[in-house]
Write a protein that holds these residues in place. Structure first.
Motif, mmCIF file in Angstrom:
data_model
loop_
_atom_site.group_PDB
_atom_site.id
_atom_site.type_symbol
_atom_site.label_atom_id
_atom_site.label_comp_id
_atom_site.label_asym_id
_atom_site.label_seq_id
_atom_site.Cartn_x
_atom_site.Cartn_y
_atom_site.Cartn_z
ATOM 1 N N GLN B 88 0.845 -1.195 0.000
ATOM 2 C CA GLN B 88 0.000 0.000 0.000
ATOM 3 C C GLN B 88 0.887 1.254 0.000
ATOM 4 O OE1 GLN B 88 -3.222 -0.057 2.774
ATOM 5 N NE2 GLN B 88 -3.663 2.128 2.514
ATOM 6 N N GLY B 89 0.482 2.223 -0.828
ATOM 7 C CA GLY B 89 1.248 3.471 -0.915
ATOM 8 C C GLY B 89 2.439 3.395 -1.850
ATOM 9 N N HIS B 90 2.549 2.269 -2.586
ATOM 10 C CA HIS B 90 3.651 2.117 -3.527
ATOM 11 C C HIS B 90 3.143 2.059 -4.975
ATOM 12 C CE1 HIS B 90 7.216 1.277 -0.860
ATOM 13 N NE2 HIS B 90 6.201 1.335 -0.010
ATOM 14 N N THR B 91 4.028 2.432 -5.872
ATOM 15 C CA THR B 91 3.713 2.532 -7.294
ATOM 16 C C THR B 91 4.624 1.589 -8.074
ATOM 17 O OG1 THR B 91 3.127 4.852 -6.962
ATOM 18 C CG2 THR B 91 3.581 4.176 -9.217
ATOM 19 N N ARG B 92 4.095 1.008 -9.140
ATOM 20 C CA ARG B 92 4.889 0.087 -9.951
ATOM 21 C C ARG B 92 4.611 0.342 -11.425
ATOM 22 N NH1 ARG B 92 5.252 -5.502 -7.150
ATOM 23 N NH2 ARG B 92 6.844 -4.329 -6.060
ATOM 24 N N TYR B 93 5.665 0.168 -12.243
ATOM 25 C CA TYR B 93 5.544 0.262 -13.702
ATOM 26 C C TYR B 93 5.146 -1.109 -14.231
ATOM 27 C CZ TYR B 93 7.248 0.678 -18.573
ATOM 28 O OH TYR B 93 7.368 0.685 -19.946
ATOM 29 N N THR B 94 4.140 -1.155 -15.104
ATOM 30 C CA THR B 94 3.780 -2.445 -15.704
ATOM 31 C C THR B 94 3.266 -2.224 -17.125
ATOM 32 O OG1 THR B 94 2.701 -4.575 -15.294
ATOM 33 C CG2 THR B 94 1.403 -2.595 -14.797
ATOM 34 N N LEU B 95 2.805 -3.306 -17.746
ATOM 35 C CA LEU B 95 2.455 -3.309 -19.162
ATOM 36 C C LEU B 95 1.156 -4.069 -19.384
ATOM 37 C CD1 LEU B 95 5.977 -4.697 -20.030
ATOM 38 C CD2 LEU B 95 5.286 -2.348 -20.563
ATOM 39 N N LYS B 173 9.847 8.156 -0.847
ATOM 40 C CA LYS B 173 10.918 7.587 -1.660
ATOM 41 C C LYS B 173 10.418 7.357 -3.076
ATOM 42 C CE LYS B 173 13.186 5.397 2.220
ATOM 43 N NZ LYS B 173 13.363 4.148 2.966
ATOM 44 N N PHE B 174 11.349 7.081 -3.982
ATOM 45 C CA PHE B 174 11.029 6.777 -5.374
ATOM 46 C C PHE B 174 9.943 5.696 -5.449
ATOM 47 C CE2 PHE B 174 12.315 4.373 -9.344
ATOM 48 C CZ PHE B 174 11.834 5.320 -10.224
ATOM 49 N N MET B 175 8.944 5.961 -6.269
ATOM 50 C CA MET B 175 7.842 5.024 -6.507
ATOM 51 C C MET B 175 6.969 4.800 -5.268
ATOM 52 S SD MET B 175 7.887 4.439 -9.745
ATOM 53 C CE MET B 175 7.451 2.904 -10.572
ATOM 54 N N THR B 176 6.769 5.886 -4.513
ATOM 55 C CA THR B 176 5.748 5.836 -3.454
ATOM 56 C C THR B 176 4.751 6.955 -3.698
ATOM 57 O OG1 THR B 176 6.924 7.282 -1.906
ATOM 58 C CG2 THR B 176 7.374 4.910 -1.755
ATOM 59 N N PHE B 177 3.599 6.811 -3.035
ATOM 60 C CA PHE B 177 2.448 7.689 -3.247
ATOM 61 C C PHE B 177 2.123 8.439 -1.964
ATOM 62 C CE2 PHE B 177 -2.099 8.437 -2.855
ATOM 63 C CZ PHE B 177 -2.496 8.873 -4.114
ATOM 64 N N GLY B 178 1.669 9.668 -2.111
ATOM 65 C CA GLY B 178 1.219 10.408 -0.934
ATOM 66 C C GLY B 178 0.101 11.370 -1.298
ATOM 67 N N ARG B 179 -0.853 11.495 -0.381
ATOM 68 C CA ARG B 179 -1.935 12.481 -0.528
ATOM 69 C C ARG B 179 -1.522 13.690 0.280
ATOM 70 N NH1 ARG B 179 -7.188 10.234 -2.081
ATOM 71 N NH2 ARG B 179 -6.678 8.055 -1.838
ATOM 72 N N VAL B 180 -1.258 14.807 -0.336
ATOM 73 C CA VAL B 180 -0.790 15.986 0.403
ATOM 74 C C VAL B 180 -1.480 17.243 -0.115
ATOM 75 C CG1 VAL B 180 1.489 14.992 0.859
ATOM 76 C CG2 VAL B 180 1.157 16.420 -1.146
ATOM 77 N N ARG B 181 -1.477 18.264 0.742
ATOM 78 C CA ARG B 181 -2.005 19.566 0.327
ATOM 79 C C ARG B 181 -0.850 20.444 -0.123
ATOM 80 N NH1 ARG B 181 -7.064 21.070 1.037
ATOM 81 N NH2 ARG B 181 -8.424 19.541 2.009
ATOM 82 N N LEU B 182 -0.968 20.963 -1.319
ATOM 83 C CA LEU B 182 0.005 21.938 -1.818
ATOM 84 C C LEU B 182 -0.761 23.243 -1.987
ATOM 85 C CD1 LEU B 182 1.815 19.799 -4.595
ATOM 86 C CD2 LEU B 182 2.535 20.170 -2.230
ATOM 87 N N GLY B 183 -0.432 24.230 -1.144
ATOM 88 C CA GLY B 183 -1.159 25.495 -1.206
ATOM 89 C C GLY B 183 -2.647 25.322 -0.970
#
Lengths: 125, 372
Positions: B88-95, B173-183
């Motif tokens: 959970q919270g990680h991203t992966r490249y696939t096809l 870190k590289f290839m992780t996901f986050g929900r954040v507020r920017l401005g």
């Protein structure tokens, strides 16, 4: 006094006696974007009016440069090999491509003068 | 006039007016009007992304959400990646593969706990969504998030810029996901990109996209970068462009994307084209995607023929141009396995003239991902 003429393929030619200096216009370089490579003809090569004479490459693509007039190549701009960006910074000056001994000055009649070329590019946008 | 045909109408991203304001040269791309460059030019924009932080509008890409029990298991029937093993919270490249082992698209998948979040290519998104619905739509709800824009902030200073607005992103870190507020704008960040640099891809509600872009562009390190530099950056980083370096005629093994085939999937298969792909994995593919470095100054473009020393055709360039960071021409393409050894000499037939080149290691410019 030299005389400058233009083609509808966006080459310019500056005529001094029977020698023409050829390059691409400011409009052409702005459309191409950053020039990264120029391939020039061999000195002594005979070119025909509208025939392939050189190649100019931007980051995105390669484009042909055509000879505005028939003739024989007498000189090439070696500076473009090491500094192709001259085509962007000084398209009608230090960014010239090659010189031509003009075979038939009668062919000049088919080219545009500066005013006609300006009108021509205004019609393109 | 033929402009009344729907297929002729180009779409615009939520940042269209901003691109115009910044003087972008706009070109048609994948059905959208997109900025190919700004007045700075492709080389300056490329170098800015390598030196500081470049802001890219990639809102033409497709964002898709998959909801339903065991969505990861369902998606695995369409891709060779290990999606069930994605934390959970990680991203992966696939096809997405087809039955012949070819590639329908490449994509990013994020595990968001109760759903999967996918980012797919613009030109493929309609087909991808149809493919998802046909393949797993009976079990899984497939929703295109058409009301979201996508920005990318890429470069060695991207993380400092984002951390200034949301300090908690420094931990990502590289290839992780986050929900954040920017401005104050709720954004979905993945620490990933398409340049080889550290940075983020930022999914944002379309209605807030321009405000976010202005917020980022107000930071001293950030300048806008167009699709022209995006292409030269990804080429130097050795990353594939769908429709050019990979397509339905190339397999993942031929494309040298073996790392995208999950270890567990190698044993179990169960994805389209598994028989062919897994066979190539053990036996080797007849041809391979490789880096190709021309020895002279002349760029070798897509579709340039590659020959061996004897002049026999051995392959073709699929992406080629000028690499501003390399300072010369760079290319990638497919060559026969026998010709694919690193350092091997080949010829590139440019305008009828064979020109020497050698097979080179990818990437041409080292990746600088934040692996933590």
């Amino acid at each position: 006094m030299s005389e400058m003429k233009f083609t509808n393929e966006h080459e310019w030619i500056r005529i001094e006696g029977d020698i023409g200096t050829i390059g691409i216009t400011d409009y052409a370089q702005s459309q191409l974007g950053d020039v990264v490579y120029v391939e020039l003809p061999a000195v002594g090569k005979k070119v025909t009016k509208g025939g392939d004479a050189a190649v100019v490459e931007s980051v995105k693509a390669a484009s042909e440069v055509y000879a505005p007039l028939a003739g024989e190549v007498t000189a090439i701009n070696d500076h473009l090999t090491g500094n192709p960006g001259l085509v962007n910074s000084a398209p009608t000056g230090d960014g010239w491509f090659f010189k031509l001994k003009i075979a038939d000055k009668g062919e000049l009649a088919g080219l545009m003068d500066e005013g006609a070329y300006k009108k021509f590019i205004e019609g393109l946008s | 006039m033929t402009a009344d045909s729907a297929s002729d109408v180009l779409l615009r991203t939520p940042l269209h007016n901003l691109h115009r304001e910044f003087g972008a040269k706009i070109v048609p791309f994948a059905g959208y009007e997109m900025p190919v460059q700004y007045p700075a030019g492709i080389i300056a924009e490329h170098q800015h992304a390598r030196a500081a932080a470049g802001l890219f509008d990639v809102s033409h890409m497709g964002q898709v959400r998959l909801d339903g029990p065991a969505a990861a298991r369902a998606l695995e029937t369409l891709v060779p990646g290990d999606i069930e093993g994605l934390p959970q919270g990680h991203t992966r490249y696939t096809l997405f593969t087809n039955e012949a082992g070819g590639i329908l698209d490449d994509l990013m998948v994020t595990n968001n706990g109760d759903h999967l979040f996918l980012v797919v290519n613009a030109a493929c998104k309609a087909a991808d969504i149809a493919h998802l619905k046909a393949g797993i739509g009976a079990r899984i709800k497939v929703t295109e998030l058409a009301d979201r824009a996508l920005l990318a902030l890429q470069g060695p200073q991207a993380a400092a810029v984002v951390a200034r607005l949301a300090p908690e992103t420094a931990r990502m870190k590289f290839m992780t996901f986050g929900r954040v507020r920017l401005g104050g704008i709720e954004c979905w960040l993945t620490r990933s990109g398409y340049t080889g640099e550290d940075g983020f891809e930022i999914s944002v509600p379309a209605a807030s996209a321009e405000r976010l872009a202005r917020l980022l562009l107000a930071e001293a390190e950030v300048k806008p970068v167009g699709l022209g530099a995006r292409d030269s950056l990804r080429l130097e980083a050795g990353l594939c462009l769908y429709g050019h370096d990979i397509d339905t005629t190339t397999t993942p093994v031929e494309a040298n994307l073996n790392w995208a085939i999950g270890k567990r999937r190698r044993a179990g298969g169960g994805f389209p084209g598994a028989t062919k792909i897994l066979n190539q994995l053990t036996e080797g593919a007849p041809r391979l995607r490789v880096g190709i470095l021309p020895e002279g100054r002349a760029p070798a473009r897509e579709h340039t023929q590659v020959t061996d020393a004897a002049g026999k055709p051995v392959g073709e360039i699929t992406s080629g141009g000028y690499g501003p960071t390399v300072g010369g021409p760079v290319a990638m393409g497919y060559v026969a396995r026998a010709a694919a050894a690193e350092g091997a000499t080949v010829n590139l037939v440019v305008r009828g003239v064979p020109r020497p080149a050698r097979i080179a290691k990818l990437p041409f410019v080292p990746h600088r991902y934040h692996r933590g």
